[in-house]
Design a protein around this motif. Sequence first.
Motif, PDB file in Angstrom:
ATOM      1  N   GLY A  66      -1.033  16.498 -22.848  1.00  0.00           N
ATOM      2  CA  GLY A  66       0.219  15.879 -22.409  1.00  0.00           C
ATOM      3  C   GLY A  66       0.028  14.534 -21.737  1.00  0.00           C
ATOM      4  O   GLY A  66      -1.011  14.247 -21.148  1.00  0.00           O
ATOM      5  N   ARG A  67       1.057  13.690 -21.808  1.00  0.00           N
ATOM      6  CA  ARG A  67       1.075  12.429 -21.059  1.00  0.00           C
ATOM      7  C   ARG A  67      -0.100  11.512 -21.403  1.00  0.00           C
ATOM      8  O   ARG A  67      -0.771  10.987 -20.528  1.00  0.00           O
ATOM      9  CB  ARG A  67       1.116  12.692 -19.546  1.00  0.00           C
ATOM     10  N   VAL A  68      -0.348  11.330 -22.686  1.00  0.00           N
ATOM     11  CA  VAL A  68      -1.363  10.383 -23.159  1.00  0.00           C
ATOM     12  C   VAL A  68      -0.639   9.221 -23.836  1.00  0.00           C
ATOM     13  O   VAL A  68       0.352   9.429 -24.528  1.00  0.00           O
ATOM     14  CB  VAL A  68      -2.321  11.073 -24.153  1.00  0.00           C
ATOM     15  N   SER A  69      -1.140   7.996 -23.614  1.00  0.00           N
ATOM     16  CA  SER A  69      -0.546   6.810 -24.268  1.00  0.00           C
ATOM     17  C   SER A  69      -1.530   6.200 -25.255  1.00  0.00           C
ATOM     18  O   SER A  69      -2.675   5.897 -24.879  1.00  0.00           O
ATOM     19  CB  SER A  69      -0.225   5.732 -23.223  1.00  0.00           C
TER      20      SER A  69
ATOM     21  N   LEU B   9      -8.143  14.062 -26.044  1.00  0.00           N
ATOM     22  CA  LEU B   9      -7.769  13.099 -24.995  1.00  0.00           C
ATOM     23  C   LEU B   9      -6.964  13.851 -23.940  1.00  0.00           C
ATOM     24  O   LEU B   9      -5.916  14.429 -24.244  1.00  0.00           O
ATOM     25  CB  LEU B   9      -6.947  11.946 -25.575  1.00  0.00           C
ATOM     26  N   HIS B  10      -7.449  13.826 -22.716  1.00  0.00           N
ATOM     27  CA  HIS B  10      -6.856  14.608 -21.648  1.00  0.00           C
ATOM     28  C   HIS B  10      -5.657  13.884 -21.014  1.00  0.00           C
ATOM     29  O   HIS B  10      -5.438  12.695 -21.250  1.00  0.00           O
ATOM     30  CB  HIS B  10      -7.934  14.971 -20.629  1.00  0.00           C
ATOM     31  N   PRO B  11      -4.896  14.596 -20.176  1.00  0.00           N
ATOM     32  CA  PRO B  11      -3.657  14.025 -19.642  1.00  0.00           C
ATOM     33  C   PRO B  11      -3.874  12.698 -18.908  1.00  0.00           C
ATOM     34  O   PRO B  11      -4.855  12.515 -18.193  1.00  0.00           O
ATOM     35  CB  PRO B  11      -3.172  15.103 -18.658  1.00  0.00           C
ATOM     36  N   GLY B  12      -2.941  11.806 -19.090  1.00  0.00           N
ATOM     37  CA  GLY B  12      -2.938  10.544 -18.365  1.00  0.00           C
ATOM     38  C   GLY B  12      -3.802   9.458 -18.976  1.00  0.00           C
ATOM     39  O   GLY B  12      -3.832   8.337 -18.464  1.00  0.00           O
ATOM     40  N   VAL B  13      -4.508   9.770 -20.060  1.00  0.00           N
ATOM     41  CA  VAL B  13      -5.343   8.747 -20.705  1.00  0.00           C
ATOM     42  C   VAL B  13      -4.459   7.611 -21.226  1.00  0.00           C
ATOM     43  O   VAL B  13      -3.372   7.849 -21.763  1.00  0.00           O
ATOM     44  CB  VAL B  13      -6.152   9.372 -21.861  1.00  0.00           C
ATOM     45  N   VAL B  14      -4.949   6.375 -21.055  1.00  0.00           N
ATOM     46  CA  VAL B  14      -4.242   5.197 -21.563  1.00  0.00           C
ATOM     47  C   VAL B  14      -5.181   4.438 -22.508  1.00  0.00           C
ATOM     48  O   VAL B  14      -6.175   3.856 -22.066  1.00  0.00           O
ATOM     49  CB  VAL B  14      -3.792   4.266 -20.422  1.00  0.00           C
ATOM     50  N   ILE B  15      -4.869   4.463 -23.770  1.00  0.00           N
ATOM     51  CA  ILE B  15      -5.643   3.740 -24.778  1.00  0.00           C
ATOM     52  C   ILE B  15      -4.848   2.498 -25.175  1.00  0.00           C
ATOM     53  O   ILE B  15      -3.693   2.614 -25.600  1.00  0.00           O
ATOM     54  CB  ILE B  15      -5.872   4.611 -26.034  1.00  0.00           C
TER      55      ILE B  15
END
Lengths: 324, 324, 324
Positions: free
Chosen positions: B141-144, B157-163
Amino acid sequence: MQLRLGSIVKELGGELRGNPERLVDGLAPLESATPSQLSFLANPKYAQQLAASRAGCVIVAESMRDQAVARGDCIVAAEPYLYFARVTQLWKRALDGASAPGVHPSAVVDPDAVIDPTARIGPLCIVERGARIGAGTELKGRVSIGENCVVGERCILHPGVVIGADGFGFAPDGQGAWEKIEQLGAVRIGNDVEIGANTCIDRGALGDTVLEDGVKLDNLIQIAHNVRIGKHTAMAGCAAVAGSATIGAYCTIGGRAGILGHLQIVDHVHISATSLVTRSILKPGHYTGVFPIDDNAAWEKNAAALKQLHKLRERIKALERGND
Amino acid sequence: MQLRLGSIVKELGGELRGNPERLVDGLAPLESATPSQLSFLANPKYAQQLAASRAGCVIVAESMRDQAVARGDCIVAAEPYLYFARVTQLWKRALDGASAPGVHPSAVVDPDAVIDPTARIGPLCIVERGARIGAGTELKGRVSIGENCVVGERCILHPGVVIGADGFGFAPDGQGAWEKIEQLGAVRIGNDVEIGANTCIDRGALGDTVLEDGVKLDNLIQIAHNVRIGKHTAMAGCAAVAGSATIGAYCTIGGRAGILGHLQIVDHVHISATSLVTRSILKPGHYTGVFPIDDNAAWEKNAAALKQLHKLRERIKALERGND
Amino acid sequence: MQLRLGSIVKELGGELRGNPERLVDGLAPLESATPSQLSFLANPKYAQQLAASRAGCVIVAESMRDQAVARGDCIVAAEPYLYFARVTQLWKRALDGASAPGVHPSAVVDPDAVIDPTARIGPLCIVERGARIGAGTELKGRVSIGENCVVGERCILHPGVVIGADGFGFAPDGQGAWEKIEQLGAVRIGNDVEIGANTCIDRGALGDTVLEDGVKLDNLIQIAHNVRIGKHTAMAGCAAVAGSATIGAYCTIGGRAGILGHLQIVDHVHISATSLVTRSILKPGHYTGVFPIDDNAAWEKNAAALKQLHKLRERIKALERGND
């Protein structure tokens, strides 16, 4: 918004010396407080600021009573800083009213999560299957609680917090690649815990990662799998604790400090900002390891000498032998 | 949930010495495992714990076979830790079933993004225009994922990751202000990459930022624009890599370590936690730069002396000349 | 996408030496640019790369004009790097068109927040009660703006940014626990500020936390309550500033650098990456405090000697006395 001095003392105790009908419309430090604001003197080293302060009322300790009364209205309290903290709470409640419990409609909560009816789940939060959120706990917006993780009562989790992402566990596969070790534990958080924005607490590999009651974590902190943090320990921003470290109760960990994995830190240990703990600390006390900052030119010379330090030590030994 | 020893060995290989019908209901370290749990002995230095362990079954290396058999049931495997990793995977699959692929209805996915039908896009994720997500990849959840960024196959990709946020690029405008350099590159991530919670990987300024196959990044890591990380390199929590640095394959970067911009690090380099890499490292090996922690009073004295170190060196030189 | 050299110069100024009809389809560094790409020479130390570059056109300073013309097409500009920055902006606009203002339907915006109609609020953002977002400002996806916080004009906030979480403020309750100090201030951000992914800026305890115009913050930065950052100061990734520190204008703070609470740093101070500022810096300049990295074996010897450094100093003194 205004509060009467009389009603503050009625609510929080302490002795009011002055006019109970006086209204205060804000809180401010001694040096900037205006006659309509309430201030406090927590640290005796700022006592000189008391006389000059324009504050409408000042919270002071018993020992400062006479000086404070000579200046104007005051509230005498055993612990002025603690009293001030409680005034901020009173103020916040008066400003906001009680924030309504419930789950924001934009939050994504698994039907198999258990949310106490007095908890508040903010917008765009995620609460996964089997997670439990205790009474009076508040998840601000954009908080993630992973599967089977437990958050106690009266906790506050700030935006961006991630509870229960996988711990960083891999086994070498013998060909240079990494094989994932599934993280089968969870995170258990006690009561009255506060966790700052974008802080991450990973789930355990086999057992759980545990934060005991009253732990306070600032922003952007990393807590790895199977860490255990004792009650009322506080950690400042950007600290990082590696896997399976055990930290005692009543510790303070400075900002950007690090703790390596599998170490033990006993109760009442204080780690300075930026320091890296590389061995267990079995004695209460204050520990530091920071390269002192200097102007860059001086640093360059000292850093170059440091890379030769063990040779310098040999040269000192040689000189001592020569002097024998 | 229970697994038969016989079915574990059937799935993963290894030699079972003991009862194939025995059921295990959990995994645990040697010292805490109960008779219904499976444990492992990966590091010979814990061999003494083997005899005392109450575990129902222990995974051991060939060399420990006799000691293990004398104790009770065991599985003999060439690489016990790797075998254990694979048991955790078996366990996870048995617990969860296969997690269903697809895009969670709360995710915001641009119609011009390409999501493999076997990928899983969790709740409240954002996948922008032109991004591509490969087969079997899971965004928690909550990945960009920013515009035109590419994530390979079987990534997590774990939560809060920003790519793909903008790299930090500005030109001085000659009047003390900064003019933005638009970041026109993207991020390209290979296969079997895992990225921890709240980690950020910026898009390149002109070319791309690249993570090769099998890279593993922990939580709260910063990867700046145009960094390149070689295959199977692993980085622990809160590490930070500045712009255009190139890191080789099979490296390990400790927690909170930093790497300055435009440096090159060759394959098989290991950087200790907290160390700052300030020059290229062209030789495989283990590198460290950490101020040793001490009790605060001792640190203060040593830090003060350190600020005079180059003068101390001069004094040693003078003493040596005096002795000539 | 292609741009004519003539139209670039028409838009941005500078002197074109070459064919205004030539089309460029990309921007690239000197060493990799192809004949259809535009490049730049900003740093005279790369002058040797100019002759060998295959770039279709190169942006150069006045002093490099003759060398550049001898090679092929060029644009002569007073500040080539600044000119290049402006070309990236031109490029970006040509690629994307103007990104449409407005609030994404998945964002959660309080009815009592004030969003300028020319601002853009991306998907899954949260803007709380009383917050104000200025003209031309863009919140990328998953940004949180807390109650009463103010963001100026033309700002860019990247994914995961948290503005206005509570500062880390607690009073000891006398029994070893912590009592929350409600954070009653807000955050005020000026114009032309850019804030990197997952960076956190806490609200003030009583007054506000302030970022002046033109401040640029990279990813994963922690700005504590009541910090004040002067105009056009730039901070690289993972830097951290503790409560009530005041940082001047035109400073640069390196990646992973830290600044302790209540310190003052004047204008035009430059802090090296990883350094910890432990006292106020009242003189412009460049400051550093980093343990130099070394191969691990050499580090171990030097670190051990460092823990004895004040004793070594005593031994040098003794030797000096002996020589008297």
